[in-house]
Design an enzyme around this catalytic site. Structure first.
Site, PDB file in Angstrom:
ATOM      1  N   ARG A 106       0.817  -1.212   0.000  1.00  0.00           N
ATOM      2  CA  ARG A 106       0.000   0.000   0.000  1.00  0.00           C
ATOM      3  C   ARG A 106       0.850   1.260   0.000  1.00  0.00           C
ATOM      4  NH1 ARG A 106      -3.661  -0.519   5.251  1.00  0.00           N
ATOM      5  NH2 ARG A 106      -5.062   0.792   4.014  1.00  0.00           N
ATOM      6  N   HIS A 468     -16.002   7.346  -5.078  1.00  0.00           N
ATOM      7  CA  HIS A 468     -14.957   8.248  -5.568  1.00  0.00           C
ATOM      8  C   HIS A 468     -15.506   9.645  -5.792  1.00  0.00           C
ATOM      9  CE1 HIS A 468     -12.534  10.206  -8.715  1.00  0.00           C
ATOM     10  NE2 HIS A 468     -11.540   9.712  -7.995  1.00  0.00           N
ATOM     11  N   ARG A 575      -7.943  50.269  -7.284  1.00  0.00           N
ATOM     12  CA  ARG A 575      -7.323  50.575  -8.573  1.00  0.00           C
ATOM     13  C   ARG A 575      -8.212  51.600  -9.259  1.00  0.00           C
ATOM     14  NH1 ARG A 575      -7.873  45.137  -8.026  1.00  0.00           N
ATOM     15  NH2 ARG A 575      -6.007  43.820  -8.038  1.00  0.00           N
ATOM     16  N   ARG A 631      -4.839  53.890  -4.995  1.00  0.00           N
ATOM     17  CA  ARG A 631      -3.658  53.929  -5.859  1.00  0.00           C
ATOM     18  C   ARG A 631      -3.936  54.813  -7.061  1.00  0.00           C
ATOM     19  NH1 ARG A 631      -1.724  48.813  -9.191  1.00  0.00           N
ATOM     20  NH2 ARG A 631      -3.652  49.309 -10.274  1.00  0.00           N
ATOM     21  N   GLU A 760       6.884  47.428  -5.935  1.00  0.00           N
ATOM     22  CA  GLU A 760       6.674  46.385  -6.944  1.00  0.00           C
ATOM     23  C   GLU A 760       7.812  46.290  -7.952  1.00  0.00           C
ATOM     24  OE1 GLU A 760       2.921  47.282  -8.805  1.00  0.00           O
ATOM     25  OE2 GLU A 760       3.222  49.428  -8.511  1.00  0.00           O
ATOM     26  N   GLY A 781       3.098  45.267  -4.067  1.00  0.00           N
ATOM     27  CA  GLY A 781       2.316  44.818  -5.207  1.00  0.00           C
ATOM     28  C   GLY A 781       3.038  43.597  -5.750  1.00  0.00           C
ATOM     29  N   THR A 782       2.719  42.434  -5.188  1.00  0.00           N
ATOM     30  CA  THR A 782       3.540  41.252  -5.495  1.00  0.00           C
ATOM     31  C   THR A 782       3.253  40.637  -6.858  1.00  0.00           C
ATOM     32  OG1 THR A 782       1.993  39.997  -4.136  1.00  0.00           O
ATOM     33  CG2 THR A 782       4.102  40.596  -3.140  1.00  0.00           C
ATOM     34  N   ASN A 783       2.217  41.097  -7.544  1.00  0.00           N
ATOM     35  CA  ASN A 783       2.045  40.608  -8.920  1.00  0.00           C
ATOM     36  C   ASN A 783       3.179  41.153  -9.790  1.00  0.00           C
ATOM     37  OD1 ASN A 783      -0.288  39.550  -7.919  1.00  0.00           O
ATOM     38  ND2 ASN A 783      -1.643  40.996  -8.961  1.00  0.00           N
ATOM     39  N   ASP A 784       3.329  42.469  -9.769  1.00  0.00           N
ATOM     40  CA  ASP A 784       4.419  43.062 -10.537  1.00  0.00           C
ATOM     41  C   ASP A 784       5.779  42.694  -9.958  1.00  0.00           C
ATOM     42  OD1 ASP A 784       3.821  44.555 -12.899  1.00  0.00           O
ATOM     43  OD2 ASP A 784       2.596  45.888 -11.660  1.00  0.00           O
ATOM     44  N   CYS A 846      -0.746  43.687  -1.366  1.00  0.00           N
ATOM     45  CA  CYS A 846      -2.037  43.765  -2.040  1.00  0.00           C
ATOM     46  C   CYS A 846      -2.021  42.999  -3.361  1.00  0.00           C
ATOM     47  CB  CYS A 846      -2.440  45.217  -2.271  1.00  0.00           C
ATOM     48  SG  CYS A 846      -1.255  46.125  -3.269  1.00  0.00           S
TER      49      CYS A 846
END
Ligand code: ADP
Ligand code: MG
Ligand code: MG
Length: 889
Positions: A106, A468, A575, A631, A760, A781-784, A846
């Site tokens: 298993r 399942h 924004r 912003r 950013e 701004g952690t996306n950029d 953010c």
């Protein structure tokens, strides 16, 4: 070396030990023994009836991959040694003709991954052993049933022949014998089937089925290691943040036989209802059956309560075991058991997977029962799963009026309304287009998971609470109704009939996962409420323990109000550009873009200002005095200009300009790499009047709302985007301060406001001390920041990231889960440098990561003041913030 140190810390040594008897392990050794192995050991220690065996560690799995997918001689020898030990413990021997040992092999990873990897039962059988077993037991049916199952599983799991060939042979045999179910086949039938299976094996693989039990065993162990890397497991791991490096353990365990006859059976049970959290034993079992029979839907299982009538002593004993286990683990248990001729064996226990609704109820109940503390209760709930509580429910009024056409088993709560699809592929295809689909199948299998993800709900003809479909749907938070036997299904032709009516692909269907009701219409849905009941209580507790603030990203008063209702303590990101895309406003904004002079531009901006002011007032009002970060304009201007000829002509006419001029403007806005082009604070540097207008709108809005609510402490936070250099920030800040102070002075009132920056760009992190001289707050701004740190764009990464996942270069999407080693290091540096200049300055996040639990924990650790996420993630963030605080106390 590292290995030894790590093991010492955990209190056990000997990095070279790769195999443990169940009697040598315990429940805390889940990293090494996997969840299943650790719990088998723990149950053994508790004195519960567990068929004995041993566990090959997750480190052996890692070693297997390091050694180029092979089990090295050292580990092989150790396994052999443990086989001998196991033979001594059980008094049986592999391949022995007197007293043969049969085992299961298993899989079992650290985190449970139900159904993702593989298991083989009845290993150790061959043509001589099966004859001996048949003769000595006086139960040839049992012996041949074991044998045919073993050949089937071994072929499927180890040699990847594919179940379907064997299922076809079974179906043909049942048809020939005129029976419906496997258990109606006789010993002779099963013996013949086993022969057919072996022939099929040879036919498919060109070699004989292996008859040496040790050869069988090593092949099976390898197959389990290999299954760690199968596509199903890989998808599951990505969805559940389980690192590839963990590996799986392998458990080799003596068989308990549930297929010995009418005093034997097998089943699964939960100590509480995994869908609702209701206290009380819940489960299903089948007599004269083995392994997966219960969940695979080969026959319809009986509810666990019925065991009381069939085998009362075993039932009492089982209740006892359930209590022992729940009290011991202090959590709801999900258990597997087998009864071998009236003797109970426990084969597995784990903290049960549950819906979010069940999770919050169980957590509250366990506090009230005095079983766990508030902190433990909070830690028990999967923060991400709260998402499903926010999913819409049926509008009660509409539901009342609707008439159910049938009813199945309420397997996973929720409300689903959509059009019918019959295959997982179709679900993916339509789901990807944003269409709402309901997947209808005879039963689901692991291959259907991708399609299940894209479905609003799942309806199956077969299977019960533990099928399942039910288990997977509950895990995903998707609505599921199972076991609707009224449906006559024709999967091949994509139709089914239900009480005389025929349903085709594309027909509408609604499912109520809480009642099992099925409707042949689309029932409207409404959102759920996190402020009352168990949900409200858990959220209150979360707020008690969290230290991070939770804000929301909201651009409209509507979103802001929703987020406030979900418990947001402010807006971390508004924004402003989203306010310009409205058809009634875009005209004035385009006018601004097409202006030839500063005066023209200012005139256009003057039209926009009152609209922005009204928006900002709405935001301040919605948040009731909590902080609001606004912003300033961020995207490149080309995003606002039209592209097609007719729109360009219309714009020219409305502006009193020539088409050629407008085209020239649009052409001038073209950039090769707009994401790194003329955007962010660079817009304010080139067009200071935009920043001035936005400042006026913010300050006037704040003054207006303040005058209406004297007791609210309104401190607008103006956020300048995309700063990389302190001087550019100062340039824009000077405009903001000058404008703001003029507006405030003219109003005769007083107002405090802050000017900060969105962090950013990596250079902003590197020079954060200088930037903090000007910035009164930071918001990451952690996306950029992720995109600029990795050097690839979020919009294009979808093309190559899958290859990176495939090659295990990345295990998760850095845009969804914060890269703590790279991007995180920049953040930590920025916080430290910033606060060295401006002690205690508030720093938030953010980006998309603000709503991701593992990223939130990192934010807590580096001392951020708040996380900001989309409204529907606010409850998740509140709980994740509390968990981070408790974990890092
Ligand atoms: P999964 O992780 O997919 O649940 P398991 O390893 O738990 O896979 O095994 C599949 C099925 O086989 C389960 O129903 C389990 O209870 C049963 N099983 C496993 N080992 C044994 C055994 N030694 N004796 C009897 N049944 C077993
Ligand atoms: Mg299991
Ligand atoms: Mg940005």
């Amino acid at each position: 070396m590292k290995l030894i140190i790590r093991n010492r810390e955990r209190g056990y040594e000997m990095s070279h030990k790769y195999v443990y008897l169940f009697t040598e392990g315990n429940g805390k050794m889940r990293e090494l023994l996997g969840g299943k192995g650790a719990n088998l050991a723990e149950m053994t220690n508790l004195g519960l009836p567990v068929p004995q065996g041993f566990t090959i560690t997750t480190e052996a799995c890692t070693k297997y991959y390091e050694d180029g997918r092979s089990i090295n001689d050292e580990i092989k020898a150790e396994i052999m040694e443990y086989i001998t030990k196991m033979e001594a413990i059980t008094g049986k021997k592999f391949g022995d003709l007197e007293n043969p040992l049969l085992v299961s092999v298993r899989s079992g990873a650290r985190a449970s991954m139900p159904g993702m990897m593989d298991t083989i039962l009845n290993l150790g059988l061959n043509e001589q052993v099966v004859e001996v077993m048949a003769a000595k037991s006086g139960n040839p049916r049992w012996a041949y049933d074991c044998y045919r199952r073993f050949i089937q599983m071994f072929s499927d799991v180890v040699m990847e022949v594919g179940k379907k060939y064997f299922e076809k042979l079974i179906d043909a045999m049942k048809e020939r014998k005129g029976v419906h179910f496997d258990n109606e086949l006789t010993a002779e039938d099963l013996k013949e089937l086993a022969e057919q299976f072996k022939a099929e094996y040879k036919n498919q693989l060109g070699e004989d089925f292996p008859s040496d039990p040790k050869e069988q065993l090593f092949k099976a162990i390898e197959a389990v290691f290999r299954s760690w890397d199968n596509p199903r497991a890989n998808i599951y791991r990505m969805d559940h943040d389980i690192p590839y490096s963990w590996g799986t353990a392998v458990n080799v365990q003596m068989m308990a036989f549930g297929n010995l006859g009418d005093t034997s059976g097998t089943g699964v049970a939960f100590t509480r209802n995994p869908a609702t959290g209701e206290k009380g034993l819940m489960g299903e079992f089948l007599m004269n059956a083995q392994g997966e029979d219960v969940v695979a839907g080969v026959r319809t299982p009986m509810p666990i309560a019925q065991m009381q009538e069939i085998l009362p002593e075993v039932y009492t004993q089982f209740l006892d075991v359930c209590n022992t286990l729940e009290n011991h683990y202090r959590d709801m248990q999900d258990m597997e058991f087998t009864i071998e001729d009236k003797k109970l064996y426990m084969l597995q226990t784990r903290n049960g997977k549950r819906t979010a609704a069940a999770a919050i109820k169980i957590a509250c109940d366990l506090i009230d029962e005095g079983m766990i503390s508030e902190e433990e209760a909070l830690m028990q709930i999967d923060a991400k799963s709260l998402d499903m509580l926010l999913h819409p429910q049926f509008d009660p009024a509409a539901l009342k009026k609707a008439e159910a056409v049938s009813k199945g088993i309420a397997a996973s709560p929720g409300a689903a309304a959509g059009t019918i699809v019959f295959t997982a592929e179709d679900a993916v295809e339509h789901g990807k287009k944003g269409e709402k689909v309901v997947l209808v199948r005879l039963e689901t299998s692991p291959e259907d998971i991708e399609g299940m993800k894209y479905s609003q709900g799942i309806l199956t003809v077969r299977g019960g609470q533990t099928s399942h479909a039910a288990v997977v749907a509950r895990g995903m938070g998707t609505c599921c109704v199972s076991g609707c036997g009224d449906i006559k299904m024709d999967e091949e032709n994509k139709v089914f009939t239900l009480h005389g009516k025929t349903y085709h692909e594309g027909d509408v269907l609604s499912l109520d996962g809480s009642t099992g009701n099925i409707y042949a219409e689309l029932i409207p849905t409404i959102p759920a409420d996190p402020n009352s009941g168990y949900f409200g209580r858990i959220m209150e507790l979360a707020d008690k323990y969290k230290t991070l603030g939770v804000r929301t990203n909201a651009d409209t008063p509507k979103d802001a109000k929703q987020a406030a209702a979900f418990g947001a303590q402010g807006i971390g990101l508004c924004r402003t550009e989203h306010m310009f895309f409205d058809p009634s406003r875009i005209g004035a904004f385009r006018e601004m873009i097409c202006s030839e002079t500063v005066e023209e531009r200012e005139a256009a901006l003057a039209k926009i200002e009152p609209m922005q002011q009204a928006d900002f007032e709405g935001l301040f009002e919605a948040l009731g005095g909590y902080p609001v970060t606004i912003r300033f304009l961020d995207p490149p201007l080309h995003e606002f200009v039209p592209t097609d000829e007719a729109d360009i002509a219309a714009l020219a006419a409305s502006q009193g300009k020539t088409v050629a001029y407008i085209k020239q403007v649009i052409n001038d806005l073209h950039e090769f790499n707009p994401m790194m082009g003329h955007r962010g604070c660079r817009l304010a540097v080139t067009y200071p009047e935009i920043a001035a207008m936005q400042t006026k709108a913010v300050i006037k809005a704040a003054l207006a709302v303040k005058s209406r609510h004297a007791d609210w402490n309104i401190v607008p936070e103006i956020m300048i985007p995309l700063t990389g250099e302190v001087k550019e920030l100062k340039f824009v800040k000077d405009i903001v301060v000058k404008t703001a102070d003029e507006v405030i002075a003219a109003s005769g009132a007083s107002l405090k406001y802050e000017v900060g920056t969105m962090v950013e760009i990596p250079r902003a992190c590197l020079t954060a001390d200088a930037i903090a001289e000007e910035a009164e707050f930071f918001c990451f701004g952690t996306n950029d920041l992720t995109q600029m740190t990795f050097g690839f764009s979020r919009d294009d990464a979808g093309k190559f990231l899958p290859a990176y996942y495939g090659s295990k270069i990345y295990e998760s999407d850095p845009f969804a889960r914060l890269d703590t080693t790279g991007v995180g290091q920049l953040m930590e540096m920025a916080v430290t440098k910033g606060r060295s200049v401006r002690p205690g300055m508030h720093c938030g996040i953010c980006g998309e990561h603000g709503g991701d639990p593992s990223s939130i924990e990192f934010c807590h650790k580096i001392g951020l003041s708040y996380v900001s996420c989309s409204p529907y993630r606010v409850p998740i963030a509140r709980l994740a913030a509390a968990q981070a605080a408790i974990k890092n106390k």
